[in-house]
Scaffold this motif. Structure first.
Motif, PDB file in Angstrom:
ATOM      1  N   LEU A  88      27.499  43.031  42.677  1.00 21.71           N
ATOM      2  CA  LEU A  88      28.909  42.952  43.064  1.00 21.71           C
ATOM      3  C   LEU A  88      29.110  41.836  44.086  1.00 21.71           C
ATOM      4  CD1 LEU A  88      31.640  44.278  42.633  1.00 21.71           C
ATOM      5  CD2 LEU A  88      31.148  45.810  44.536  1.00 21.71           C
ATOM      6  N   PHE A  89      28.133  41.747  45.013  1.00 22.09           N
ATOM      7  CA  PHE A  89      28.192  40.716  46.042  1.00 22.09           C
ATOM      8  C   PHE A  89      28.162  39.329  45.403  1.00 22.09           C
ATOM      9  CE2 PHE A  89      27.943  38.904  50.118  1.00 22.09           C
ATOM     10  CZ  PHE A  89      26.999  37.876  50.070  1.00 22.09           C
ATOM     11  N   ILE A  90      27.243  39.178  44.430  1.00 21.09           N
ATOM     12  CA  ILE A  90      27.143  37.874  43.752  1.00 21.09           C
ATOM     13  C   ILE A  90      28.445  37.579  43.010  1.00 21.09           C
ATOM     14  CG2 ILE A  90      25.981  36.626  41.866  1.00 21.09           C
ATOM     15  CD1 ILE A  90      23.394  38.164  42.756  1.00 21.09           C
ATOM     16  N   ALA A  91      28.944  38.616  42.323  1.00 22.47           N
ATOM     17  CA  ALA A  91      30.182  38.428  41.555  1.00 22.47           C
ATOM     18  C   ALA A  91      31.324  38.027  42.469  1.00 22.47           C
ATOM     19  CB  ALA A  91      30.529  39.725  40.818  1.00 22.47           C
ATOM     20  N   LEU A  92      31.404  38.739  43.620  1.00 23.37           N
ATOM     21  CA  LEU A  92      32.485  38.415  44.560  1.00 23.37           C
ATOM     22  C   LEU A  92      32.318  37.010  45.114  1.00 23.37           C
ATOM     23  CD1 LEU A  92      32.940  41.738  46.545  1.00 23.37           C
ATOM     24  CD2 LEU A  92      34.676  40.565  45.171  1.00 23.37           C
ATOM     25  N   SER A  93      31.060  36.641  45.414  1.00 25.34           N
ATOM     26  CA  SER A  93      30.810  35.298  45.947  1.00 25.34           C
ATOM     27  C   SER A  93      31.222  34.242  44.935  1.00 25.34           C
ATOM     28  CB  SER A  93      29.325  35.113  46.265  1.00 25.34           C
ATOM     29  OG  SER A  93      28.910  36.118  47.147  1.00 25.34           O
ATOM     30  N   VAL A  94      30.831  34.484  43.685  1.00 22.43           N
ATOM     31  CA  VAL A  94      31.185  33.534  42.626  1.00 22.43           C
ATOM     32  C   VAL A  94      32.702  33.483  42.499  1.00 22.43           C
ATOM     33  CG1 VAL A  94      31.123  33.126  40.133  1.00 22.43           C
ATOM     34  CG2 VAL A  94      29.033  33.784  41.360  1.00 22.43           C
ATOM     35  N   TYR A  95      33.318  34.685  42.533  1.00 24.11           N
ATOM     36  CA  TYR A  95      34.768  34.750  42.379  1.00 24.11           C
ATOM     37  C   TYR A  95      35.469  33.988  43.500  1.00 24.11           C
ATOM     38  CZ  TYR A  95      39.478  36.478  42.171  1.00 24.11           C
ATOM     39  OH  TYR A  95      40.831  36.542  42.091  1.00 24.11           O
ATOM     40  N   ARG A 137      51.287  30.723  42.173  1.00 24.09           N
ATOM     41  CA  ARG A 137      50.282  31.237  43.097  1.00 24.09           C
ATOM     42  C   ARG A 137      50.360  32.749  43.034  1.00 24.09           C
ATOM     43  NH1 ARG A 137      51.141  28.818  48.969  1.00 24.09           N
ATOM     44  NH2 ARG A 137      53.126  29.873  48.609  1.00 24.09           N
ATOM     45  N   SER A 138      49.217  33.401  43.285  1.00 24.21           N
ATOM     46  CA  SER A 138      49.241  34.859  43.359  1.00 24.21           C
ATOM     47  C   SER A 138      48.697  35.301  44.706  1.00 24.21           C
ATOM     48  CB  SER A 138      48.397  35.469  42.244  1.00 24.21           C
ATOM     49  OG  SER A 138      48.384  36.874  42.406  1.00 24.21           O
ATOM     50  N   HIS A 139      49.489  36.100  45.394  1.00 22.30           N
ATOM     51  CA  HIS A 139      49.022  36.730  46.624  1.00 22.30           C
ATOM     52  C   HIS A 139      48.973  38.237  46.429  1.00 22.30           C
ATOM     53  CE1 HIS A 139      50.116  32.786  48.326  1.00 22.30           C
ATOM     54  NE2 HIS A 139      49.205  33.056  49.230  1.00 22.30           N
ATOM     55  N   ASP A 140      48.763  38.657  45.178  1.00 20.62           N
ATOM     56  CA  ASP A 140      48.571  40.079  44.896  1.00 20.62           C
ATOM     57  C   ASP A 140      47.322  40.524  45.671  1.00 20.62           C
ATOM     58  OD1 ASP A 140      48.854  42.553  43.846  1.00 20.62           O
ATOM     59  OD2 ASP A 140      48.588  41.979  41.754  1.00 20.62           O
ATOM     60  N   SER A 141      47.112  41.851  45.844  1.00 20.19           N
ATOM     61  CA  SER A 141      45.978  42.309  46.650  1.00 20.19           C
ATOM     62  C   SER A 141      44.674  41.814  46.029  1.00 20.19           C
ATOM     63  CB  SER A 141      45.978  43.831  46.731  1.00 20.19           C
ATOM     64  OG  SER A 141      45.481  44.355  45.527  1.00 20.19           O
ATOM     65  N   ILE A 142      43.679  41.549  46.885  1.00 26.41           N
ATOM     66  CA  ILE A 142      42.417  40.975  46.410  1.00 26.41           C
ATOM     67  C   ILE A 142      41.763  41.887  45.389  1.00 26.41           C
ATOM     68  CG2 ILE A 142      40.048  40.451  47.159  1.00 26.41           C
ATOM     69  CD1 ILE A 142      41.323  39.222  49.659  1.00 26.41           C
ATOM     70  N   VAL A 143      41.789  43.203  45.662  1.00 30.14           N
ATOM     71  CA  VAL A 143      41.162  44.148  44.735  1.00 30.14           C
ATOM     72  C   VAL A 143      41.790  44.022  43.350  1.00 30.14           C
ATOM     73  CG1 VAL A 143      40.787  46.589  44.243  1.00 30.14           C
ATOM     74  CG2 VAL A 143      40.581  45.738  46.598  1.00 30.14           C
ATOM     75  N   ARG A 195      43.367  41.511  42.114  1.00 31.38           N
ATOM     76  CA  ARG A 195      43.046  40.229  41.481  1.00 31.38           C
ATOM     77  C   ARG A 195      41.616  40.210  40.945  1.00 31.38           C
ATOM     78  NH1 ARG A 195      44.511  35.625  45.477  1.00 31.38           N
ATOM     79  NH2 ARG A 195      44.729  37.252  47.048  1.00 31.38           N
ATOM     80  N   VAL A 196      40.681  40.834  41.701  1.00 33.94           N
ATOM     81  CA  VAL A 196      39.294  40.891  41.231  1.00 33.94           C
ATOM     82  C   VAL A 196      39.233  41.699  39.943  1.00 33.94           C
ATOM     83  CG1 VAL A 196      36.992  41.800  41.741  1.00 33.94           C
ATOM     84  CG2 VAL A 196      38.277  40.580  43.508  1.00 33.94           C
ATOM     85  N   VAL A 197      39.916  42.850  39.951  1.00 39.01           N
ATOM     86  CA  VAL A 197      39.918  43.704  38.757  1.00 39.01           C
ATOM     87  C   VAL A 197      40.520  42.945  37.575  1.00 39.01           C
ATOM     88  CG1 VAL A 197      40.915  45.792  37.744  1.00 39.01           C
ATOM     89  CG2 VAL A 197      39.957  45.861  40.057  1.00 39.01           C
TER      90      VAL A 197
END
Ligand SMILES: [Zn+2]
Length: 491
Positions: A40-47, A134-140, A142-144
């Motif tokens: 998850l950490f790697i995915a988030l870092s890549v994201y 631009r999107s300032h939707d919540s980070i969660v 946007r990740v999902v």
């Protein structure tokens, strides 16, 4: 020793074996959780790495760099455009096949001001392209969305436009072509802006080519900001001010016999009506061409040109929206008397945009100060959290407060005793000037003008209305102004 040691070593081994027998499932859990977090950490870092490099706003430091911005549309679903009271003016519909289409619920009504995003961009769609993508939707969220390979939801642009006012004004134009713009004088907020002929932005992708090919109707031209019209008698505001600047008084007297000039050229009042003996104020209220032709012949060309430049002629208007044309004015000592008289009553070579006239009357309303007209009030994320907001910007004073007061008195007289008396009401206080601008050699064909403003307590609205070929200002533009003021002050 060795044995003993071995024995003693065995003991913990046995212990350890016992422990291991008890723990295998918990260790497996631990490993799964650890690797899960690591992934998850790697995915988030890549994201975030991807996000920061390719999508962040700092990367696109020029909001008008459309090549870069259009890349955003691959990952962000274009945001909504709303009126000031949050009526939806544009949104993107996604059908079951994932096909996107831009929808404009009000059809033609907001055509030029909101614009379109097919075959290029126009209006708010153009000027706010950067914000909508631009999107300032919540980070969660946007990740999902990213993991589900769905687009993030673009930010919402909230405009200064008053949907009910725009709608009432659009209906009130009664099918006439022309333009209307309404501003809040103390801020420069654009409350309403209409240009006709217009188009339906919902079907623009089907008929763009035929509109673009038809130069004659110039459907895409926003006449409110880029339509150049003879100002007709609305220009008497400028002529009167120049006369006062040169030492004239509102009590100075003039005689009107209905026409004025020599054998080669005569200026006529409407229907050759003789206004008789009248003061400057009365001549302004009656829109007497004879008095103003006489005034024009006395004015100093250099100072008149200087005043016009001070009043934003021959210059780009201070706007926060794109695409506008310059109004033009020039007088010269070389001009014939006929030309000078025409210039004084707003015929001649002078051309103005409705936006310019709205700014001019806004300045009179606002003690001489002009605020830059703007249409985007703020940007919110899809959940309604404010991301950015825009404040009124002053463009300085184009009139002294004394000049503004003098003109305000003249504009008020037009309503209490002159050509705009249909606007005299106790509900609110109106100041304005009518105009019937000739645009062909046929003097019966005129554009119908009204420029002015109304106040009710702290609430103010300035308008410029031009209805092409509609006839006199008092007959068509004034009733439309009344509809607009009634609507605005009922809100
Ligand atoms: Zn007259």
């Amino acid at each position: 020793m060795k044995l003993k040691k071995n024995l003693s070593d065995d003991m913990p081994l046995l212990e350890e074996n016992k422990t291991k027998e008890k723990k295998p499932s918990r260790n497996a859990e631990f490993v799964v959780i650890t690797y899960g977090f690591l992934l998850l950490f790697i995915a988030l870092s890549v994201y975030f790495g991807y996000y920061l490099v390719f999508r962040s706003e700092s990367f696109i430091n020029n909001p008008y760099n459309n090549a870069r911005i259009s890349n955003l549309s691959k990952s962000v679903l274009r945001g909504e455009i709303l009126s000031k009271d949050k009526e939806v003016l544009a949104y993107t519909n996604v059908d079951e096949n994932g096909e996107e289409s831009r929808v404009y619920p009000y059809g033609n009504t907001f055509a030029h001001v909101i614009g379109y995003d097919t075959n290029g961009l126009m209006g708010v769609e153009l000027d706010s392209n950067f914000y909508l993508l631009r999107s300032h939707d919540s980070i969660v969220t946007r990740v999902v969305s990213d993991f589900k390979n769905e687009k993030a939801k673009g930010d919402t642009v909230i405009t200064t436009l008053d949907a009910a006012l725009q709608d009432a004004t659009y209906q009130g134009m009664n099918g006439y072509e022309g333009a209307v713009v309404a501003l809040e004088p103390s801020t420069g907020k654009i409350l309403c802006m209409i240009s006709k002929p217009d188009f339906n932005p919902n079907s623009i992708k089907y008929n763009y080519d035929s509109f673009a090919a038809d130069d004659g109707s110039s459907v895409f031209l926003n006449r409110a900001t880029s339509g150049l019209y003879p100002p007709g008698s609305t220009f008497k505001i400028v002529t009167a001010l120049e006369y006062l600047n040169e030492g004239g008084q509102v009590t100075d007297e003039f005689d009107c016999s209905g026409k004025y000039g020599d054998d080669t050229y005569k200026i006529h009042c409407v229907n050759n009506k003789s206004h008789g003996h009248q003061t400057l104020t009365e001549a302004f209220g009656n829109s007497c061409n004879v008095a103003f032709a006489q005034i024009g012949l006395t004015l100093d060309s250099a100072s008149w040109n200087e005043l016009s430049n001070q009043l934003l002629f021959n210059a780009d208007l201070p706007l926060v929206i794109s695409n506008s044309k310059q109004s033009s004015f020039a007088v010269s000592d070389e001009d014939t008397q006929a030309r000078t008289m025409q210039t004084a009553i707003g015929q001649g070579k002078t051309l103005v945009t409705p936006m310019h006239m709205a700014l001019l009357v806004s300045a009179i309303c606002n003690d001489g100060e002009v605020y830059k007209p703007y249409v985007v009030e703020r940007v919110e994320n899809v959940n309604g959290i404010e991301i950015e907001s825009f404040s009124p910007e002053s463009a300085g004073n184009i009139l002294t407060s004394v000049q503004a007061d003098e003109l305000e008195e003249l504009l008020r007289y037009v309503v209490t005793d002159g050509t705009a008396s249909a606007l005299d009401t106790e509900e609110y206080t109106v100041y304005g000037k009518t105009g019937s601008a000739e645009y062909t050699s046929d003097k019966d064909q005129t554009h119908s003008w009204f420029v002015g403003y109304a106040k009710q307590g702290e609430k103010e609205i300035a308008v410029a209305i031009v209805l092409e070929g509609a006839g006199s200002g008092s007959k068509h533009a004034v009733p439309l102004a009344k509809k607009m003021f009634d609507q605005y002050f009922s809100e």
